[in-house]
Design a protein around this motif. Structure first.
Motif, PDB file in Angstrom:
ATOM      1  N   GLN A 257     -12.750  18.269  -4.817  1.00  0.00           N
ATOM      2  CA  GLN A 257     -13.672  18.851  -3.841  1.00  0.00           C
ATOM      3  C   GLN A 257     -14.489  17.755  -3.179  1.00  0.00           C
ATOM      4  OE1 GLN A 257     -16.169  21.848  -5.587  1.00  0.00           O
ATOM      5  NE2 GLN A 257     -14.467  23.228  -6.043  1.00  0.00           N
ATOM      6  N   GLY A 258     -14.665  17.886  -1.856  1.00  0.00           N
ATOM      7  CA  GLY A 258     -15.445  16.924  -1.103  1.00  0.00           C
ATOM      8  C   GLY A 258     -14.673  15.695  -0.677  1.00  0.00           C
ATOM      9  N   GLN A 259     -13.413  15.571  -1.113  1.00  0.00           N
ATOM     10  CA  GLN A 259     -12.610  14.402  -0.752  1.00  0.00           C
ATOM     11  C   GLN A 259     -11.331  14.812  -0.021  1.00  0.00           C
ATOM     12  OE1 GLN A 259     -12.428  11.198  -3.781  1.00  0.00           O
ATOM     13  NE2 GLN A 259     -13.600  12.584  -5.110  1.00  0.00           N
ATOM     14  N   GLU A 260     -11.408  15.964   0.637  1.00  0.00           N
ATOM     15  CA  GLU A 260     -10.241  16.498   1.323  1.00  0.00           C
ATOM     16  C   GLU A 260      -9.749  15.556   2.427  1.00  0.00           C
ATOM     17  OE1 GLU A 260     -12.602  19.778  -0.488  1.00  0.00           O
ATOM     18  OE2 GLU A 260     -13.083  18.104   0.852  1.00  0.00           O
ATOM     19  N   GLU A 261     -10.668  14.974   3.208  1.00  0.00           N
ATOM     20  CA  GLU A 261     -10.252  14.096   4.304  1.00  0.00           C
ATOM     21  C   GLU A 261      -9.589  12.824   3.781  1.00  0.00           C
ATOM     22  OE1 GLU A 261     -13.265  13.234   7.165  1.00  0.00           O
ATOM     23  OE2 GLU A 261     -13.707  15.331   7.579  1.00  0.00           O
ATOM     24  N   LYS A 262     -10.003  12.350   2.642  1.00  0.00           N
ATOM     25  CA  LYS A 262      -9.415  11.143   2.056  1.00  0.00           C
ATOM     26  C   LYS A 262      -7.980  11.390   1.605  1.00  0.00           C
ATOM     27  CE  LYS A 262      -9.981   7.902  -1.810  1.00  0.00           C
ATOM     28  NZ  LYS A 262     -10.859   7.471  -2.944  1.00  0.00           N
ATOM     29  N   TYR A 263      -7.753  12.533   0.957  1.00  0.00           N
ATOM     30  CA  TYR A 263      -6.452  12.761   0.325  1.00  0.00           C
ATOM     31  C   TYR A 263      -5.481  13.570   1.170  1.00  0.00           C
ATOM     32  CZ  TYR A 263      -8.362  10.699  -3.885  1.00  0.00           C
ATOM     33  OH  TYR A 263      -8.903   9.815  -4.777  1.00  0.00           O
ATOM     34  N   ALA A 264      -5.962  14.247   2.217  1.00  0.00           N
ATOM     35  CA  ALA A 264      -5.053  15.040   3.053  1.00  0.00           C
ATOM     36  C   ALA A 264      -3.929  14.189   3.648  1.00  0.00           C
ATOM     37  CB  ALA A 264      -5.827  15.765   4.144  1.00  0.00           C
ATOM     38  N   PRO A 265      -4.217  13.006   4.228  1.00  0.00           N
ATOM     39  CA  PRO A 265      -3.105  12.201   4.773  1.00  0.00           C
ATOM     40  C   PRO A 265      -2.119  11.745   3.705  1.00  0.00           C
ATOM     41  CG  PRO A 265      -5.236  11.426   5.599  1.00  0.00           C
ATOM     42  CD  PRO A 265      -5.527  12.368   4.480  1.00  0.00           C
ATOM     43  N   ILE A 266      -2.591  11.583   2.483  1.00  0.00           N
ATOM     44  CA  ILE A 266      -1.706  11.151   1.394  1.00  0.00           C
ATOM     45  C   ILE A 266      -0.755  12.278   1.002  1.00  0.00           C
ATOM     46  CG2 ILE A 266      -1.642  10.493  -1.048  1.00  0.00           C
ATOM     47  CD1 ILE A 266      -4.240   8.914  -0.506  1.00  0.00           C
ATOM     48  N   PHE A 314      -4.101   5.645  -5.598  1.00  0.00           N
ATOM     49  CA  PHE A 314      -3.791   5.576  -4.167  1.00  0.00           C
ATOM     50  C   PHE A 314      -4.540   4.438  -3.474  1.00  0.00           C
ATOM     51  CE2 PHE A 314      -3.080   9.831  -5.749  1.00  0.00           C
ATOM     52  CZ  PHE A 314      -1.760  10.033  -5.373  1.00  0.00           C
ATOM     53  N   LYS A 315      -4.034   3.222  -3.725  1.00  0.00           N
ATOM     54  CA  LYS A 315      -4.601   2.022  -3.123  1.00  0.00           C
ATOM     55  C   LYS A 315      -3.494   1.218  -2.456  1.00  0.00           C
ATOM     56  CE  LYS A 315      -8.176   1.693  -6.705  1.00  0.00           C
ATOM     57  NZ  LYS A 315      -8.711   0.892  -7.846  1.00  0.00           N
ATOM     58  N   LEU A 316      -3.818   0.592  -1.326  1.00  0.00           N
ATOM     59  CA  LEU A 316      -2.859  -0.272  -0.653  1.00  0.00           C
ATOM     60  C   LEU A 316      -2.638  -1.535  -1.479  1.00  0.00           C
ATOM     61  CD1 LEU A 316      -4.187  -0.016   3.011  1.00  0.00           C
ATOM     62  CD2 LEU A 316      -2.440   1.392   1.904  1.00  0.00           C
ATOM     63  N   ASN A 317      -1.444  -2.107  -1.378  1.00  0.00           N
ATOM     64  CA  ASN A 317      -1.195  -3.344  -2.098  1.00  0.00           C
ATOM     65  C   ASN A 317      -1.786  -4.532  -1.337  1.00  0.00           C
ATOM     66  OD1 ASN A 317       0.587  -3.917  -0.026  1.00  0.00           O
ATOM     67  ND2 ASN A 317       2.395  -4.081  -1.318  1.00  0.00           N
ATOM     68  N   ALA A 318      -1.585  -5.729  -1.851  1.00  0.00           N
ATOM     69  CA  ALA A 318      -2.202  -6.919  -1.259  1.00  0.00           C
ATOM     70  C   ALA A 318      -1.757  -7.141   0.190  1.00  0.00           C
ATOM     71  CB  ALA A 318      -1.879  -8.139  -2.104  1.00  0.00           C
ATOM     72  N   ALA A 319      -0.551  -6.673   0.523  1.00  0.00           N
ATOM     73  CA  ALA A 319      -0.045  -6.832   1.887  1.00  0.00           C
ATOM     74  C   ALA A 319      -0.447  -5.676   2.795  1.00  0.00           C
ATOM     75  CB  ALA A 319       1.473  -6.966   1.855  1.00  0.00           C
ATOM     76  N   GLY A 320      -1.224  -4.743   2.250  1.00  0.00           N
ATOM     77  CA  GLY A 320      -1.673  -3.602   3.048  1.00  0.00           C
ATOM     78  C   GLY A 320      -0.694  -2.456   3.123  1.00  0.00           C
ATOM     79  N   HIS A 321       0.304  -2.452   2.240  1.00  0.00           N
ATOM     80  CA  HIS A 321       1.313  -1.400   2.253  1.00  0.00           C
ATOM     81  C   HIS A 321       0.939  -0.276   1.273  1.00  0.00           C
ATOM     82  CE1 HIS A 321       3.733  -3.957   4.672  1.00  0.00           C
ATOM     83  NE2 HIS A 321       4.030  -4.821   3.704  1.00  0.00           N
ATOM     84  N   PRO A 322       1.249   0.966   1.616  1.00  0.00           N
ATOM     85  CA  PRO A 322       0.974   2.097   0.701  1.00  0.00           C
ATOM     86  C   PRO A 322       2.050   2.221  -0.371  1.00  0.00           C
ATOM     87  CG  PRO A 322       1.941   2.935   2.714  1.00  0.00           C
ATOM     88  CD  PRO A 322       1.791   1.434   2.908  1.00  0.00           C
ATOM     89  N   THR A 323       2.144   1.215  -1.219  1.00  0.00           N
ATOM     90  CA  THR A 323       3.212   1.204  -2.224  1.00  0.00           C
ATOM     91  C   THR A 323       3.018   2.278  -3.289  1.00  0.00           C
ATOM     92  OG1 THR A 323       2.009  -0.608  -3.294  1.00  0.00           O
ATOM     93  CG2 THR A 323       3.888  -1.204  -1.908  1.00  0.00           C
ATOM     94  N   TYR A 324       1.860   2.955  -3.279  1.00  0.00           N
ATOM     95  CA  TYR A 324       1.705   4.103  -4.170  1.00  0.00           C
ATOM     96  C   TYR A 324       2.724   5.187  -3.853  1.00  0.00           C
ATOM     97  CZ  TYR A 324      -1.060   5.692  -0.113  1.00  0.00           C
ATOM     98  OH  TYR A 324      -1.481   6.029   1.146  1.00  0.00           O
TER      99      TYR A 324
END
Length: 485
Positions: A257-266, A314-324
């Motif tokens: 709850q309260g983090q919908e905008e963060k996780y919706a794109p994921i 759900f964090k980007l890797n060192a190269a900025g890729h969504p490897t998650y």
């Protein structure tokens, strides 16, 4: 309304089974009833599961109070005896048992210690006849944070709620059951959640029944069979997000709850992931899918139809890729390999983890994030020594090792190099269709490969890779070697 009617039909089917069971008491049986075994003889967990019966359906009512972690539960099990039973066992751990009924009649019971938890031995008022359905109802209560005899499956978040991560043998910390993947069943769930909380479970949400105190009971049904280790119940402060895949599969996710905008794109990436996976394995095997993202869990797990993820994942890797996304693919692949097609015992776990690792790395390589060939070469080098230490991929000495995960992926890579891309793709796509909703072992996979290709030499090829004490040569890569100790 239509789906709620289907849930009632499922439940009434169990009630009909119970009526049949009452007429099937073993008084008319000619063979002498004996107790069912307290384990199924799993190579890694000998006392896990129980003998003498096969479960067809579980109906779980679970009333949980956040913050205090107290709960009450009623599990109704519909089963069929596979022998004349004078008594039988259920796996349980950390519960106070209030009552046990078999076929609606009070049964005697006792708790004893087991290697993976506790054994609940039930003696029905009358013996049970082989091949006849029967019902068991266990009422129990407890606390999620109470001591367990073995490792717990409870995971607690900052919201005072919990999420279930039962793999491999921890479903019994939530309810008494036959806790082994060889015994799959259909399920209905009735999970209560107070105001401000939501409940989750596997399968489809059928109805939500409000109660006078502001809480509600959430009703779910899973019509495809599921092993106990894949149960995904939870009571959390979460928000449901909905969507559909490209072909119209229903998607439902639960995010904090309260983090919908963060996780919706994921979670929205799931539609693309499904497209990618269905192109390789065929139609998704269930009627719904989604992700549950929760701060109370620290890893990722393929709970059937509702994969569980840590918020920290759900964090980007060192190269900025969504490897998650690799891990999102990993848990999605499990819906075919491990959930729909399930191992007969835990020594067959490479059949789950090998494909999940193989395809998550293939996906990552296709995105340009990893070098697939370099990864496999590294796996080859390490598996050589790991075979002696932890066992080969098909005969592991324990769960969770490199030999099962990366070693299992390497077996598939070797098979692809041996048979070629086209035949390999056919092997992997036909497998989950051929064995949908069933349990399998390595022998089934070997026969499947030989049958599909018509190449009898692949029997020995796969046995060397799965059971051998040393790495066989890698087809197409004679230069790949195992470092000398």
């Amino acid at each position: 309304m239509t789906s709620y009617t289907r849930r009632r039909a499922l439940t009434l089917g169990g009630a009909s089974a119970a009526a049949l069971a009452v007429t099937g008491i073993a008084r008319a049986a000619s063979a002498e009833p004996t107790p069912g075994a307290p384990g199924v003889g799993d190579p890694l967990y000998p006392t896990l599961g129980n003998g003498g019966y096969q479960v067809t359906h579980y109906d779980l009512t679970f009333d949980f109070t956040p913050v205090t972690y107290d709960f009450t539960g009623v599990v109704k099990m519909f089963a069929q005896a596979t022998q004349h039973l004078s008594a039988f066992n259920l796996d349980t751990d950390g519960h106070e048992i209030d009552s046990v009924k078999v076929n609606g009649r009070d049964a005697s019971w006792e708790l004893s210690a087991g290697l993976t938890g506790q054994e609940l031995t039930v003696t029905p008022a009358s013996p049970l006849a082989k091949s006849v359905p029967f019902t068991v109802e266990v009422r129990y209560h407890g606390n999620g944070k109470a001591p367990r005899a073995s490792v717990t499956g409870w995971n607690f978040g900052t919201d005072g709620g919990f999420a279930c991560a039962a793999q491999s043998s921890r479903a019994d910390t939530f309810f008494p059951c036959n806790d082994h993947p060889s015994d799959k069943a259909t399920w209905t769930f009735h999970i209560s959640a107070p105001e401000g909380f939501v409940a989750t479970a596997n399968g489809e949400l059928l109805a939500k029944s409000p109660r006078p105190d502001g809480s509600a009971v959430w009703h779910f049904a899973l019509r495809e069979r599921m092993a106990t280790e894949l149960v995904g119940i939870a009571v959390v402060k979460g928000t449901y997000l909905y969507g559909t895949s490209r072909r119209g599969l229903r998607l439902r996710h639960v995010v904090p709850q309260g983090q919908e905008e963060k996780y919706a794109p994921i979670v929205e990436r799931t539609a693309d992931h499904l497209d990618w996976a269905e192109a390789k394995f065929g139609r998704y095997p269930f009627s719904v899918y989604g992700l549950h993202i929760y701060d109370g869990y620290k890893a990722a797990l393929e709970n059937q139809t509702l994969s569980l993820f840590s918020t920290a994942w759900f964090k980007l890797n060192a190269a900025g890729h969504p490897t998650y996304e690799n891990t999102m693919i990993h848990e999605l692949v499990h819906q075919w390999y491990g959930d729909s097609v399930t191992p007969k015992d835990w020594q067959q776990a490479w059949l789950n983890e090998g494909p999940a690792v193989y395809y998550q790395r293939l996906y990552s390589a296709e995105q340009g994030w990893e070098d697939f060939e370099a990864l496999m070469k590294g796996y080859y080098a390490r598996l050589g020594s790991d075979r002696a230490l932890n066992g080969p991929p098909g005969l592991p000495k324990a769960l969770g090792g490199f030999n099962i995960y990366q070693g299992g992926a390497l077996v598939l890579y070797a098979l692809r190099k041996q048979v070629g891309d086209a035949k390999f793709e056919q092997i992997m796509k036909v497998w989950p269709r051929r064995f949908h909703d069933s349990t399998v072992d390595s022998e089934d996979f070997i026969r499947h490969v030989v049958d599909l290709t018509g190449d009898a030499s692949l029997d020995g090829f796969l046995r060397d890779w799965l059971f051998g004490s040393v790495n066989p040569p890698m087809p197409g890569h004679p230069d790949w070697t195992v470092p000398t100790p």
